[in-house]
Write an enzyme that holds these catalytic residues in place. Structure first.
Site, mmCIF file in Angstrom:
data_model
loop_
_atom_site.group_PDB
_atom_site.id
_atom_site.type_symbol
_atom_site.label_atom_id
_atom_site.label_comp_id
_atom_site.label_asym_id
_atom_site.label_seq_id
_atom_site.Cartn_x
_atom_site.Cartn_y
_atom_site.Cartn_z
ATOM 1 N N GLY A 1 -2.594 0.010 -0.738
ATOM 2 C CA GLY A 1 -4.029 -0.052 -0.461
ATOM 3 C C GLY A 1 -4.724 1.227 -0.894
ATOM 4 O O GLY A 1 -4.195 1.989 -1.708
ATOM 5 N N ALA B 1 -7.620 6.493 1.431
ATOM 6 C CA ALA B 1 -8.078 6.995 2.735
ATOM 7 C C ALA B 1 -7.123 6.510 3.825
ATOM 8 O O ALA B 1 -6.669 7.297 4.666
ATOM 9 C CB ALA B 1 -9.498 6.520 3.001
ATOM 10 N N GLU C 1 1.600 3.046 -2.126
ATOM 11 C CA GLU C 1 1.191 2.439 -3.397
ATOM 12 C C GLU C 1 -0.332 2.418 -3.388
ATOM 13 O O GLU C 1 -0.957 1.503 -2.850
ATOM 14 C CB GLU C 1 1.764 1.017 -3.507
ATOM 15 C CG GLU C 1 3.276 0.972 -3.675
ATOM 16 C CD GLU C 1 3.743 1.414 -5.058
ATOM 17 O OE1 GLU C 1 2.945 1.337 -6.014
ATOM 18 O OE2 GLU C 1 4.906 1.831 -5.184
ATOM 19 N N CYS D 1 -4.836 -3.094 -9.248
ATOM 20 C CA CYS D 1 -4.706 -1.630 -9.082
ATOM 21 C C CYS D 1 -4.461 -0.925 -10.413
ATOM 22 O O CYS D 1 -4.850 0.223 -10.571
ATOM 23 C CB CYS D 1 -3.592 -1.312 -8.096
ATOM 24 S SG CYS D 1 -2.024 -2.027 -8.558
HETATM 25 P P1 NAD Z 1 -7.106 -3.429 2.280
HETATM 26 O O1 NAD Z 1 -8.501 -3.280 2.811
HETATM 27 O O2 NAD Z 1 -6.498 -4.780 2.239
HETATM 28 O O3 NAD Z 1 -6.219 -2.443 3.138
HETATM 29 C C1 NAD Z 1 -4.835 -2.355 2.950
HETATM 30 C C2 NAD Z 1 -4.180 -2.464 4.306
HETATM 31 O O4 NAD Z 1 -4.577 -1.394 5.139
HETATM 32 C C3 NAD Z 1 -4.510 -3.751 5.051
HETATM 33 O O5 NAD Z 1 -3.332 -4.331 5.551
HETATM 34 C C4 NAD Z 1 -5.445 -3.296 6.150
HETATM 35 O O6 NAD Z 1 -5.338 -4.060 7.328
HETATM 36 C C5 NAD Z 1 -5.008 -1.867 6.395
HETATM 37 N N1 NAD Z 1 -6.113 -1.027 6.873
HETATM 38 C C6 NAD Z 1 -7.400 -1.014 6.416
HETATM 39 N N2 NAD Z 1 -8.121 -0.077 7.075
HETATM 40 C C7 NAD Z 1 -7.292 0.520 7.957
HETATM 41 C C8 NAD Z 1 -7.436 1.569 8.932
HETATM 42 N N3 NAD Z 1 -8.599 2.211 9.138
HETATM 43 N N4 NAD Z 1 -6.337 1.925 9.647
HETATM 44 C C9 NAD Z 1 -5.150 1.287 9.456
HETATM 45 N N5 NAD Z 1 -4.976 0.297 8.569
HETATM 46 C C10 NAD Z 1 -6.002 -0.107 7.838
HETATM 47 O O7 NAD Z 1 -6.962 -2.863 0.855
HETATM 48 P P2 NAD Z 1 -7.877 -1.860 0.081
HETATM 49 O O8 NAD Z 1 -7.688 -0.486 0.631
HETATM 50 O O9 NAD Z 1 -9.241 -2.423 -0.113
HETATM 51 O O10 NAD Z 1 -7.082 -1.979 -1.313
HETATM 52 C C11 NAD Z 1 -7.638 -1.600 -2.479
HETATM 53 C C12 NAD Z 1 -6.956 -0.350 -2.972
HETATM 54 O O11 NAD Z 1 -5.563 -0.555 -3.022
HETATM 55 C C13 NAD Z 1 -7.370 0.021 -4.376
HETATM 56 O O12 NAD Z 1 -7.531 1.410 -4.437
HETATM 57 C C14 NAD Z 1 -6.187 -0.404 -5.210
HETATM 58 O O13 NAD Z 1 -6.041 0.319 -6.407
HETATM 59 C C15 NAD Z 1 -5.055 -0.152 -4.267
HETATM 60 N N6 NAD Z 1 -3.912 -0.989 -4.627
HETATM 61 C C16 NAD Z 1 -2.795 -0.373 -5.056
HETATM 62 C C17 NAD Z 1 -1.718 -1.135 -5.459
HETATM 63 C C18 NAD Z 1 -0.454 -0.509 -5.944
HETATM 64 O O14 NAD Z 1 0.510 -1.223 -6.127
HETATM 65 N N7 NAD Z 1 -0.410 0.790 -6.180
HETATM 66 C C19 NAD Z 1 -1.802 -2.528 -5.408
HETATM 67 C C20 NAD Z 1 -2.971 -3.102 -4.941
HETATM 68 C C21 NAD Z 1 -4.032 -2.337 -4.536
#
Ligand code: NAD
Length: 458
Positions: free
Chosen positions: A193, A196, A215, A249
């Site tokens: 994700g 932050a 990741e 991503c």
């Molecule tokens: P998201 O909002 O789905 O969050 C990811 C996870 O974190 C979820 O399970 C969510 O419940 C949890 N989460 C969210 N806020 C939280 C908090 N305050 N405290 C605890 N847990 C929390 O995903 P996102 O962040 O919108 O994802 C997008 C980002 O992820 C982009 O930057 C993308 O590049 C990156 N990404 C990376 C990969 C990789 O393989 N490197 C793959 C996909 C996405």
């Protein structure tokens, strides 16, 4: 303690108890669970395609490739190599240890937490789980609440196919994830994700010194050299950028090119996008939507950075944003601040190849770095002078599908990696072992005190 907190902590406690029985360490058990996971993917293809369509309007072919085939290949790869991965590995040893048996064994880390993201909601929850199972761990899977239909499906299918005492799906958003992170103890946290939350994950992991894989994302640059075949370069960029409406991503985040080729590039983008999605991409079954209204509005506000040379159409009722190429973008414009994570592709001009390298090195280290060039020495120099999670010349995104390649970020784009054997390693501890015999005590005793006397004897 709230009701959901109590339920979560109890579920995690039960998994910990199962782990201590040693059930998941048995290699035959791991194999059986992996076979079950493969059956899950085989028998529910239609349901998976429907769920990701509901969440993201994900086109069937894109979903088949990235949510099903990639995952099935990784499970098959783990099944084919499990015996080899779980065997002790003998080592080269110095002369004094020649009579000993020295080797490493990969032991499971214990109880793992897998936190998935919404953009590839099946792949990003199941792929880490393959590593957790193969390495002999118990695991909690927390799908992203943002891809609701996919999360629900994962929650329904996992208990049908996997041992429920070893693998549990926990649903929820911030509150539930915070509870998992702060009220439960894990030996490994695998998070996909934004950065932050990645930092919060690392802080929580530090309390128990749990291992982490992060990741994350970031702005993945794509440099197009003057000597490239622009038609081919643009088609490959379009595929990687506009698949899943840019919510990938490793999608190319922005283009760097010399101003001399910008006009020709834009012309190629117009042609390629017409060829891919027709006159109106909104009508194309092969073009996805933005996941929700919040992300739609975030992306829409970025359209004011520069000028739309192609696309720029939006429809809020469907969270639709057309494939868009932007010119006249300055490095200080809002679109250049954070990862775009949507179908907007800014072109930024650089005066030379070296300026492109400097531009990249002035910023956070990206998850992926792309170059289109025919000159091999330029590709080599680009690779050697920059740092990124992954590197790909003359294509985009496809390196993520090579199961033997480690997939992961560096610096701000993450830490650790997975896919193939790397997933197994990511959920394993490599234990260094020495087995000696009780014989040859006279040889061994030369290290005992009193030292002074012994040195004289030597
Ligand atoms: P998201 O909002 O789905 O969050 C990811 C996870 O974190 C979820 O399970 C969510 O419940 C949890 N989460 C969210 N806020 C939280 C908090 N305050 N405290 C605890 N847990 C929390 O995903 P996102 O962040 O919108 O994802 C997008 C980002 O992820 C982009 O930057 C993308 O590049 C990156 N990404 C990376 C990969 C990789 O393989 N490197 C793959 C996909 C996405």
């Amino acid at each position: 303690m709230s009701g959901s907190e109590e339920k979560i902590t109890l579920a995690v406690k039960k998994l910990r108890e199962t782990y201590r029985t040693g059930r998941t360490k048995d290699v035959e058990f791991r194999r059986e669970q992996l076979r079950n996971l493969l059956r899950l993917m085989d028998e529910n293809e239609e349901e998976i395609l429907e769920a990701v369509h509901k969440d993201l309007h994900k086109p069937r072919t894109e979903a088949t490739l990235a949510e099903i085939l990639v995952v099935k290949n990784d499970i098959a790869y783990a099944l084919n190599h499990l015996s080899e991965w779980t065997k002790p590995e003998p080592l080269d040893v110095p002369l004094v240890n020649k009579m000993d048996s020295c080797f490493t064994v990969s032991e499971p880390l214990g109880l793992a937490l897998v936190i998935g993201a919404w953009n590839y909601p099946i792949q990003l929850t199941i792929m880490p789980l393959i590593g957790a199972i193969a390495a002999g761990n118990c695991a909690v899977i927390k799908p992203s609440e943002i891809a609701e239909a996919s999360a629900e499906l994962v929650g329904k299918l996992i208990p049908q196919y996997l041992d429920q005492e070893c693998f549990t799906v926990i649903h929820g958003g911030v509150e539930e994830t915070q509870c998992l992170l702060n009220k439960c103890k894990f030996d490994k946290i695998f998070y996909t994700g934004g950065s932050a939350v990645g930092k919060l994950v690392m802080q929580a992991a530090a309390k128990n010194l749990a291992r982490v894989t992060l990741e994350l994302g970031g702005k993945s640059p794509c440099y197009v050299d003057k000597d490239s075949d622009l038609e081919i370069a643009v088609k490959r960029i379009c595929w990687g950028k506009f698949a899943n409406a840019g919510q990938t991503c490793v999608a190319p985040d922005y283009i760097l090119c010399h101003p001399d080729i910008q006009e020709a590039l834009v012309k190629q983008f117009k042609e390629a996008l017409f060829e891919f999605y027709g006159e109106d991409p909104k009508e194309s079954p092969d073009y996805a939507r933005i996941v929700n209204n919040r992300h739609f509005n975030r992306l829409k506000s970025l359209l004011s950075s520069g000028e739309c040379a192609v696309g720029g159409e939006t429809d809020e009722s469907e969270n639709y944003i057309s494939p868009t190429v932007m010119i006249g973008v300055k490095p200080t414009d809002p679109i250049m601040e954070n990862e775009v994570f949507g179908p907007l592709l800014p072109i930024v001009n650089v005066e030379s190849f070296d300026d492109a390298i400097e531009f990249i090195n002035d910023r956070d280290r990206p998850l992926a770095l792309y170059i289109f060039a025919n000159d091999k020495s330029k590709i080599q120099r680009f690779m050697d002078s920059t740092s990124s999670g992954g590197f790909l010349a003359n294509d985009t995104v496809v390196h993520a599908g090579v199961e033997s390649l480690p997939f992961g970020g560096v610096g701000e784009s993450g830490m650790g990696n997975y896919h193939g054997k790397n997933s197994f390693d990511s959920f394993s501890h490599k234990k260094g072992c020495v087995i000696k015999k009780q014989a040859m005590e006279s040889f061994n005793s030369i290290r005992y005190p009193p030292y002074e006397e012994k040195r004289l004897a030597w």
